[in-house]
Motif scaffolding. Structure first.
Motif, short mmCIF file in Angstrom:
data_model
loop_
_atom_site.label_atom_id
_atom_site.label_comp_id
_atom_site.label_asym_id
_atom_site.label_seq_id
_atom_site.Cartn_x
_atom_site.Cartn_y
_atom_site.Cartn_z
N ALA A 1 31.32 52.43 39.33
CA ALA A 1 30.01 51.78 39.26
C ALA A 1 29.92 50.91 38.01
CB ALA A 1 28.91 52.84 39.25
N GLY A 2 31.07 50.27 37.66
CA GLY A 2 31.11 49.44 36.47
C GLY A 2 30.54 48.06 36.68
N PRO A 3 30.85 47.13 35.80
CA PRO A 3 30.27 45.78 35.87
C PRO A 3 30.90 44.90 36.93
CG PRO A 3 31.75 45.96 34.00
CD PRO A 3 31.64 47.33 34.57
N GLY A 4 31.99 45.37 37.57
CA GLY A 4 32.64 44.55 38.58
C GLY A 4 33.67 43.62 37.98
N ILE A 5 34.43 42.94 38.84
CA ILE A 5 35.49 42.02 38.39
C ILE A 5 35.05 40.59 38.70
CG2 ILE A 5 37.91 41.39 38.63
CD1 ILE A 5 38.48 44.21 39.59
N PRO A 6 34.89 39.77 37.70
CA PRO A 6 34.50 38.37 37.96
C PRO A 6 35.60 37.63 38.72
CG PRO A 6 34.14 38.98 35.65
CD PRO A 6 34.94 40.09 36.26
N SER B 1 34.91 43.73 45.02
CA SER B 1 34.14 43.79 43.79
C SER B 1 33.11 42.68 43.75
CB SER B 1 35.08 43.67 42.58
OG SER B 1 34.36 43.75 41.37
N ALA B 2 32.06 42.97 43.04
CA ALA B 2 31.00 41.97 42.83
C ALA B 2 30.37 42.27 41.48
CB ALA B 2 29.95 42.04 43.94
N PRO B 3 29.91 41.22 40.77
CA PRO B 3 29.29 41.44 39.47
C PRO B 3 28.15 42.45 39.54
CG PRO B 3 29.68 39.10 39.84
CD PRO B 3 29.96 39.79 41.13
N ARG B 4 28.18 43.42 38.61
CA ARG B 4 27.15 44.46 38.45
C ARG B 4 27.05 45.39 39.67
NH1 ARG B 4 25.11 39.81 36.69
NH2 ARG B 4 23.92 39.49 38.58
N GLU B 5 28.04 45.35 40.57
CA GLU B 5 28.00 46.24 41.73
C GLU B 5 29.24 47.14 41.81
OE1 GLU B 5 27.36 44.14 45.32
OE2 GLU B 5 25.45 43.23 44.67
N GLY B 6 30.03 47.17 40.74
CA GLY B 6 31.18 48.04 40.72
C GLY B 6 32.37 47.47 41.46
N THR B 7 33.42 48.24 41.50
CA THR B 7 34.66 47.81 42.13
C THR B 7 35.20 48.94 43.01
OG1 THR B 7 35.21 46.43 40.21
CG2 THR B 7 37.03 47.02 41.70
N GLU B 8 35.74 48.53 44.16
CA GLU B 8 36.41 49.49 45.03
C GLU B 8 37.80 48.97 45.36
OE1 GLU B 8 35.89 51.86 49.31
OE2 GLU B 8 34.34 50.46 48.60
N ILE B 9 38.80 49.79 45.11
CA ILE B 9 40.19 49.43 45.40
C ILE B 9 40.67 50.34 46.52
CG2 ILE B 9 42.53 49.29 44.47
CD1 ILE B 9 41.33 48.91 41.72
N GLU B 10 41.12 49.73 47.61
CA GLU B 10 41.65 50.48 48.75
C GLU B 10 43.17 50.34 48.78
OE1 GLU B 10 39.82 49.24 52.34
OE2 GLU B 10 37.85 50.09 51.85
N LEU B 11 43.84 51.49 48.77
CA LEU B 11 45.30 51.52 48.81
C LEU B 11 45.70 52.09 50.16
CD1 LEU B 11 45.83 53.09 45.28
CD2 LEU B 11 45.53 50.68 45.85
N VAL B 12 46.38 51.27 50.97
CA VAL B 12 46.75 51.66 52.32
C VAL B 12 48.27 51.71 52.41
CG1 VAL B 12 46.52 51.19 54.78
CG2 VAL B 12 44.68 50.51 53.19
N VAL B 13 48.82 52.84 52.81
CA VAL B 13 50.27 52.97 52.99
C VAL B 13 50.55 53.57 54.37
CG1 VAL B 13 50.74 53.23 50.53
CG2 VAL B 13 50.33 55.26 51.94
#
Length: 383
Positions: A320-325, A359-371
């Motif tokens: 729930a961080g600042p997101g990745i610009p 990711s979006a500014p002020r909406e956090g980041t989600e990383i999906e790892l698919v194997v």
């Protein structure tokens, strides 16, 4: 059936001692009543003194668990057999044929009870048959009452032996339950202290060093393994195997569960998520790198979700961080910061998997790892 120094057997041995003196009092009443019919009444008084003395000896000796062995058990049986053998001479054949009771009467059940308590049903039955046969042999005639006495003696040996065995079994189970409860309380006490100190440090070392090479990376890997083993130990489970060959499989839940903490919530299926050992380790290392990014760039709070979709396995790391610009990842690569490019994308790409970054500014980041469960190598796509 071995005797224990205390517990449920103690009241049984005390009851046998009480029975001996109570039955001896009954014998005394019968001897006083029938003394004028005995062939040798004075000898009957001597026999009573022997029975009294032996009752005292057995009461003292059986009170100590170390004495409840074969020497005392055989001596106990021998004394009663000797009294039964002397009965025809002391009482007289004519008196016995006329219905006068034997000298031992109910007192002869003492050894039967002692054998039953010390050895269970079978030992009690053997003692009852020996003494019952000797009692019948000492009588001038065998009638329904004498046979009834032998049957009651046999039943007493079997029933008391069964109760004694149940008592010892119950005591053993109670002891195991007490030990298990004590061990559980101690584990819980240790778990509270370890979780607040050692586990947090090991998890931090593992996350911070997961993307490093050389001795630092090896130290991080060992820290992660020890954290998993320690966490399994204090929780009462089995630690995940620290090593496996290339052909083995590992449960992904165990590898990712070591990251669980107050700040990181790990959600996984209730059933194992097996993957080839190499795939599982590389995927877990990528997740560790993602969590390290959360620790450095967000507030450290993250949610890890494991989804087993059959042919593929997806692990999502969300914060729930600042997101990745926009453009920040490409800029990080140009600056030589290869956490996302190598530690995460590189690992998953080498496994033939896919990385999705939402990711979006002020909406956090989600990383999906698919194997893929069935592809341990090759090049895949990364978006």
């Amino acid at each position: 059936m071995p005797s224990s120094p205390g517990g449920f057997e103690v009241p049984l041995w005390r009851s046998i001692a009480v029975f001996r003196f109570a039955s001896l009092a009954y014998v005394c009443v019968l001897v006083v009543r029938d003394a004028d019919r005995y062939a040798h009444p004075v000898a009957a008084g001597v026999v009573l003194l022997v029975m009294l003395a032996w009752s005292g000896v057995t009461a003292v000796r059986y009170a100590r668990p170390a004495n409840r062995g074969w020497p005392l058990l055989l001596a106990d049986l021998g004394v009663v057999l000797a009294i039964l053998a002397a009965t025809p001479w002391v009482v007289g054949r004519q008196a016995l044929a006329a219905g006068v009771p034997t000298l031992a009467v109910a007192w002869l059940a003492g050894p039967v009870l002692a054998w039953a308590v010390s050895g269970g049903r079978r030992r009690g039955a053997v003692a009852a048959l020996l003494l019952g046969g000797a009692d019948l042999a000492s009588r001038g005639r065998i009638g329904p009452s004498s046979l009834t006495g032998v049957i009651l003696l046999l039943l007493a040996g079997v029933v008391v032996g069964h109760v004694a065995r149940l008592a010892v079994t119950a005591e053993e189970r109670l002891q195991r339950a007490v030990e298990l409860e004590a061990a559980t309380r101690e584990r819980e006490r240790l778990a509270r202290g370890i979780h607040d100190s050692v586990l947090q440090v090991l998890a931090l070392v593992q996350r911070r060093g997961a993307h490093l090479d050389g001795e630092a990376g090896e130290l991080a890997r060992l820290a992660g393994e020890q954290e998993a083993a320690l966490r399994a130990l204090i929780s009462g489970g089995d630690p995940a195997p620290p090593a496996a060959t290339a052909g083995d499989t590992l449960d992904l839940r165990a590898l990712l569960g070591r990251h669980a903490s107050a700040a990181v919530q790990v959600s996984a299926p209730a059933t194992p998520v097996p993957l080839p050992a190499t795939t599982a380790r590389e995927l877990a290392a990528a997740v560790a790198a993602a969590l390290d990014n959360v620790d450095r760039h967000a507030d450290g709070r993250a949610w890890v979700l494991v989804e087993d979709e059959g042919e593929t396995v997806t692990v999502s790391v969300r914060d729930a961080g600042p997101g990745i610009p926009d453009g920040r990842l490409a800029e990080a690569v140009r600056q030589g910061r290869l956490g996302m490019a190598q530690s995460i994308r590189g690992r998953i790409t080498d496994l033939g998997g896919e990385v999705r970054v939402l990711s979006a500014p002020r909406e956090g980041t989600e990383i999906e790892l698919v194997v893929s469960r069935f592809r341990a190598g090759g090049r895949g796509t990364a978006r």
